[in-house]
Structure formats: C-alpha cells, structure tokens
Design a protein around this motif. Structure first.
Motif, PDB file in Angstrom:
ATOM      1  N   ASP A   8       0.831  -1.200   0.000  1.00  0.00           N
ATOM      2  CA  ASP A   8       0.000   0.000   0.000  1.00  0.00           C
ATOM      3  C   ASP A   8       0.866   1.251   0.000  1.00  0.00           C
ATOM      4  O   ASP A   8       1.857   1.325   0.728  1.00  0.00           O
ATOM      5  N   GLU A  17      -3.488   0.712  -3.464  1.00  0.00           N
ATOM      6  CA  GLU A  17      -3.021  -0.661  -3.347  1.00  0.00           C
ATOM      7  C   GLU A  17      -2.331  -1.070  -4.645  1.00  0.00           C
ATOM      8  O   GLU A  17      -2.935  -1.031  -5.712  1.00  0.00           O
ATOM      9  N   SER A  31      -7.889   2.571  -2.686  1.00  0.00           N
ATOM     10  CA  SER A  31      -8.536   1.699  -1.720  1.00  0.00           C
ATOM     11  C   SER A  31      -9.402   2.545  -0.791  1.00  0.00           C
ATOM     12  O   SER A  31      -9.183   3.739  -0.654  1.00  0.00           O
ATOM     13  N   GLU A  32     -10.347   1.911  -0.160  1.00  0.00           N
ATOM     14  CA  GLU A  32     -11.163   2.607   0.825  1.00  0.00           C
ATOM     15  C   GLU A  32     -10.529   2.536   2.219  1.00  0.00           C
ATOM     16  O   GLU A  32     -11.087   3.032   3.193  1.00  0.00           O
ATOM     17  N   LYS A  33      -9.359   1.917   2.319  1.00  0.00           N
ATOM     18  CA  LYS A  33      -8.653   1.839   3.603  1.00  0.00           C
ATOM     19  C   LYS A  33      -8.274   3.246   4.060  1.00  0.00           C
ATOM     20  O   LYS A  33      -7.982   4.110   3.235  1.00  0.00           O
TER      21      LYS A  33
END
Length: 161
Positions: A8, A17, A31-33
C-alpha cells in the motif's frame, strides 16, 4: 504457480493498493482503507518497490512518466484504448472522442469510456486525463474529486514548455 504480492502507498488522496508478481505490476487502485496495511517484506519483489518509489516521485512532482514493468489485463480493444491513454502528455487532457479518433474508431466514444473505467493501473495509465467533450470532468473510478486533484497536481508540476 505465480505468487501475487501487494503493498500500500499512502498518497495525499488516499491509500493506493499496488499488486503485482515478480515480473510486473497488474493493478494500482485506490482503496477505501484509511491507512496502508500491506507493507514491505523481505519477499516483496523489486518491481513493487520500484512502482511504490515511482508513485512517490510522481506525488512529489519529480516524475512525469513511469518506467517499471506492468501488465495490461483486458480485451484487445481495452488494451488499445489504454495504450492510447499513454500518449496523453503529462498535465494535458484529451476527450473521449479524441481517444476514439486516435485509435481510428471515431464511433467508439462510449466504448472508450467503458474501457477507461476498467483501467486497473490508475495514474500510470492516465485515465484521469480524459474529460468530456464539453470540458467537464466525467467518470473516474477513484472519484471525481481525485481526478480533479490529479489534474491540478500535474498542472502545478508541469515542465515549462
């Protein structure tokens, strides 16, 4: 059997990502992280490290082109569109129609838009540089706010011509 790896990158506009093998990168997606969870390990292939470093240079304004190996996964039409996207100069925009004309298929404007939306190599295959014929920002899998940010970022770091 091919082993897949992920790392990441925490960009100014969210976690990206990066996924690849020992040979090439096949995916660079937002990413939604809220923070990176895939970190470097001793087994992380050099190609992922290089991609990470080149993305970092891009976001710092030092890099305008990418040189690490990547693999396009899609139909032959999609690959044709994605290769055409690579011809859009840094900090410039083309319309979907200009892409269709560049691949000698002027009636394929909607299909170009569809292929654009399936691009798995964000930023590197610069689908964010494609705009609507009226000059408006349209469709971006990472969100229009990211598309706008990327275009402004490139304008602020473009080389003087």
């Amino acid at each position: 059997m091919t082993t897949n790896y992920k790392v990441d990158y925490e960009s100014p506009i969210g976690v990206i990502e990066i996924a690849g093998t020992h040979e090439a990168i096949y995916s660079i997606l937002f990413s939604e992280k809220t923070e990176g969870v895939n970190v470097f390990h001793a087994e992380t292939p050099p190609v992922l490290v290089e991609c990470y470093n080149q993305l970092d240079e891009y976001f710092k304004g030092y890099r305008h082109e990418f040189t690490f190996p990547y693999q396009l996964e899609g139909t032959s039409f999609q690959k044709t569109v994605w290769n055409a996207l690579n011809k859009i100069p840094y900090s410039k925009t083309w319309t979907y129609k200009e892409i269709a004309l560049s691949i000698e298929n002027e009636k394929a404007v909607r299909a170009v838009g569809s292929a654009n939306g399936k691009n798995k190599l964000s930023i590197v295959i610069p689908c964010h540089r494609v705009i609507g014929s009226n000059g408006t920002l349209t469709g971006y899998a990472g969100g229009l706010w990211r598309k706008e940010w990327l275009l402004q970022h490139e304008k602020s770091y473009k080389k003087v011509e």
